[in-house]
Design a protein around this motif. Structure first.
Motif, PDB file in Angstrom:
ATOM      1  N   LEU A   1      19.603 -38.031  28.187  1.00  0.00           N
ATOM      2  CA  LEU A   1      20.781 -38.831  28.553  1.00  0.00           C
ATOM      3  C   LEU A   1      20.451 -40.310  28.782  1.00  0.00           C
ATOM      4  N   THR A   2      19.157 -40.650  28.783  1.00  0.00           N
ATOM      5  CA  THR A   2      18.765 -42.036  29.041  1.00  0.00           C
ATOM      6  C   THR A   2      19.408 -43.047  28.075  1.00  0.00           C
ATOM      7  N   PRO A   3      19.563 -42.704  26.761  1.00  0.00           N
ATOM      8  CA  PRO A   3      20.223 -43.673  25.864  1.00  0.00           C
ATOM      9  C   PRO A   3      21.625 -44.057  26.333  1.00  0.00           C
ATOM     10  N   LEU A   4      22.317 -43.170  27.040  1.00  0.00           N
ATOM     11  CA  LEU A   4      23.673 -43.486  27.513  1.00  0.00           C
ATOM     12  C   LEU A   4      23.644 -44.521  28.637  1.00  0.00           C
ATOM     13  N   VAL A   5      22.519 -44.562  29.350  1.00  0.00           N
ATOM     14  CA  VAL A   5      22.358 -45.580  30.394  1.00  0.00           C
ATOM     15  C   VAL A   5      22.159 -46.926  29.732  1.00  0.00           C
ATOM     16  N   GLU A   6      21.380 -46.906  28.676  1.00  0.00           N
ATOM     17  CA  GLU A   6      21.109 -48.158  27.967  1.00  0.00           C
ATOM     18  C   GLU A   6      22.404 -48.744  27.391  1.00  0.00           C
ATOM     19  N   CYS A   7      23.350 -47.881  27.008  1.00  0.00           N
ATOM     20  CA  CYS A   7      24.665 -48.356  26.536  1.00  0.00           C
ATOM     21  C   CYS A   7      25.601 -48.649  27.698  1.00  0.00           C
ATOM     22  N   ASP A   8      25.121 -48.429  28.923  1.00  0.00           N
ATOM     23  CA  ASP A   8      25.915 -48.732  30.114  1.00  0.00           C
ATOM     24  C   ASP A   8      27.116 -47.796  30.297  1.00  0.00           C
ATOM     25  N   TRP A   9      27.001 -46.568  29.791  1.00  0.00           N
ATOM     26  CA  TRP A   9      28.111 -45.620  29.922  1.00  0.00           C
ATOM     27  C   TRP A   9      28.011 -44.775  31.191  1.00  0.00           C
ATOM     28  N   ILE A  10      26.795 -44.472  31.588  1.00  0.00           N
ATOM     29  CA  ILE A  10      26.613 -43.653  32.794  1.00  0.00           C
ATOM     30  C   ILE A  10      25.460 -44.212  33.622  1.00  0.00           C
ATOM     31  N   LYS A  11      25.388 -43.749  34.870  1.00  0.00           N
ATOM     32  CA  LYS A  11      24.213 -44.033  35.693  1.00  0.00           C
ATOM     33  C   LYS A  11      23.524 -42.713  35.993  1.00  0.00           C
ATOM     34  N   LEU A  12      22.230 -42.692  35.779  1.00  0.00           N
ATOM     35  CA  LEU A  12      21.448 -41.482  36.065  1.00  0.00           C
ATOM     36  C   LEU A  12      20.893 -41.558  37.489  1.00  0.00           C
TER      37      LEU A  12
END
Ligand code: PLP
Length: 378
Positions: A268-279
């Motif tokens: 899920l880390t790529p979604l953080v890079e797109c600023d969609w979620i926070k892990l």
């Protein structure tokens, strides 16, 4: 094919030990398997005194009785927690003073706690959300400065650490849960850990219906009597037998749960890079025991849509907690500030399935479903 949110795992010896307990002829509390569990906890985590209870809720109730909570006393705790954290103290007549969480992770904000202390405050309750420690040094400094007691709600926190100290070993009293949704479990069960020996004797009395039966069995008194308030908080040895089988496998259970957790984090880390979620973040002083995997969406609408998307695919992700300060039971009793961070986690947090028998493919399926959702959203 659905992926359940949780699936209780049998580590192997549960049935065998239950049969042994049954055949031993002693299946009420404090039997052979209760002692085996106590020994395990005391040797692995150095807990000074462990008392198995019928639930984590029961352990919290015992803590509230032990701390002599009375009508009008104030107890400070996070609003972002399970209802039992508060109910245990409400049952004693306490006024609950809810504190907000930190903005970046769902543990209570210690600076907020200090602002909420009054002459009526008796206890601070912290919850190590997801098994990630609160900053206990800060908590204990504030508590000691104001002569307050600290209860750790360690329901999520088995086998997790704060600066190398096991969670549950730092506050005056701590409550663990072995409900079937927890990392090691016995259906329903819990444990009170006593770190201040001042409470040892009275805890045994409260747990034995307000009688000094434990001292009687230990040969310390010649008949047992009603000496205090109390209730029946002992765990049956049948449940303790189940729990002991789980404890024997705890290292294996933890290893696999952490593997699953790390895979989610990686995928899920790529979604953080797109600023969609926070892990989730693990502070430098904390370990992660993989009790639950959560992440935080940007807003409530996205979170709800994502939940629907996953549920429609048979992926039974969930959210929690509804803030206690705005709950139907407490909203009219709460007169404090808005708890912005609590509301944010409640609105935007999502929990993914996490259980021992999950396959790597299931983790990939779930992670991909989340990625597909965000790709469609934009
Ligand atoms: C599970 C849980 C409890 C209660 O434990 P039970 O064993 O279900 O009574 C209390 N606090 C928190 C934070 C929990 O997650």
């Amino acid at each position: 094919m659905t992926i359940p949110f949780n699936k209780p795992y049998l580590s192997g010896n549960e049935n065998k030990y239950i049969e042994q307990a049954v055949n031993s002829g002693k299946i009420s509390g404090d039997g052979f398997f209760t002692k085996s569990c106590n020994h395990f906890f005391e040797s692995k985590y150095n807990f000074k005194k462990c008392l198995l209870t019928t639930s984590g809720t029961a352990a919290l109730e015992m803590a509230a009785i032990l701390l002599n909570i009375k009508e009008g006393d104030e107890v400070i705790m996070p609003s972002f927690t399970f209802v039992s954290t508060a109910n245990a103290f409400v049952l004693r007549g306490a006024k609950i003073v809810f504190a907000d969480t930190l903005p970046n992770y769902p543990c209570v904000d210690v600076r907020q706690i200090e602002k909420l202390i009054t002459s009526k405050t008796k206890v601070i309750v912290v919850v190590h959300y997801a098994g990630i420690a609160c900053d206990m040094d800060e908590v204990m400094v504030v508590a000691n400065k104001h002569h307050l007691k600290v209860v750790e709600d360690a329901a999520h926190s088995i086998d997790s650490f704060y600066k190398n100290k096991p969670l549950g070993s730092i506050g005056h009293l701590s409550a663990f849960s072995f409900h079937e949704t927890k990392n090691v479990m016995c259906g329903e069960g819990g444990m009170l850990v006593i770190n201040d020996e001042y409470y040892n004797t009275r805890a045994e009395i409260i747990r034995e219906k307000g009688t000094n039966r434990t001292q009687f069995f230990n040969g310390e008194v010649d008949k047992y009597n009603w000496v205090d308030i109390g209730s029946s908080y002992l765990l049956s040895d049948i449940n303790a037998a189940f729990l002991f089988a789980q404890l024997e496998s705890i290292d294996r259970i933890q290893k696999r749960r952490i593997e699953i957790w790390n895979k989610y984090f990686e995928f899920l880390t790529p979604l953080v890079e797109c600023d969609w979620i926070k892990l989730p973040q693990t502070p430098y002083f904390a370990t992660n025991n993989a009790h639950l995997f959560y992440f935080v969406c940007k807003n409530n609408e996205t979170r709800n849509k994502l939940l629907m998307h996953l549920n429609s695919l048979g992926i039974l992700a969930v959210f929690h907690y509804l803030p206690l300060h705005t709950s139907p039971y407490y909203q009219n009793k709460y007169h404090g500030n808005e708890l912005v961070n609590t509301d944010n986690f409640s609105n935007c947090l999502i929990r993914l399935p996490l259980f021992f028998e999950m396959t790597n493919n299931q983790v990939i399926t779930i992670s991909n479903a989340i990625k597909v959702f965000f790709n469609q959203e934009t």
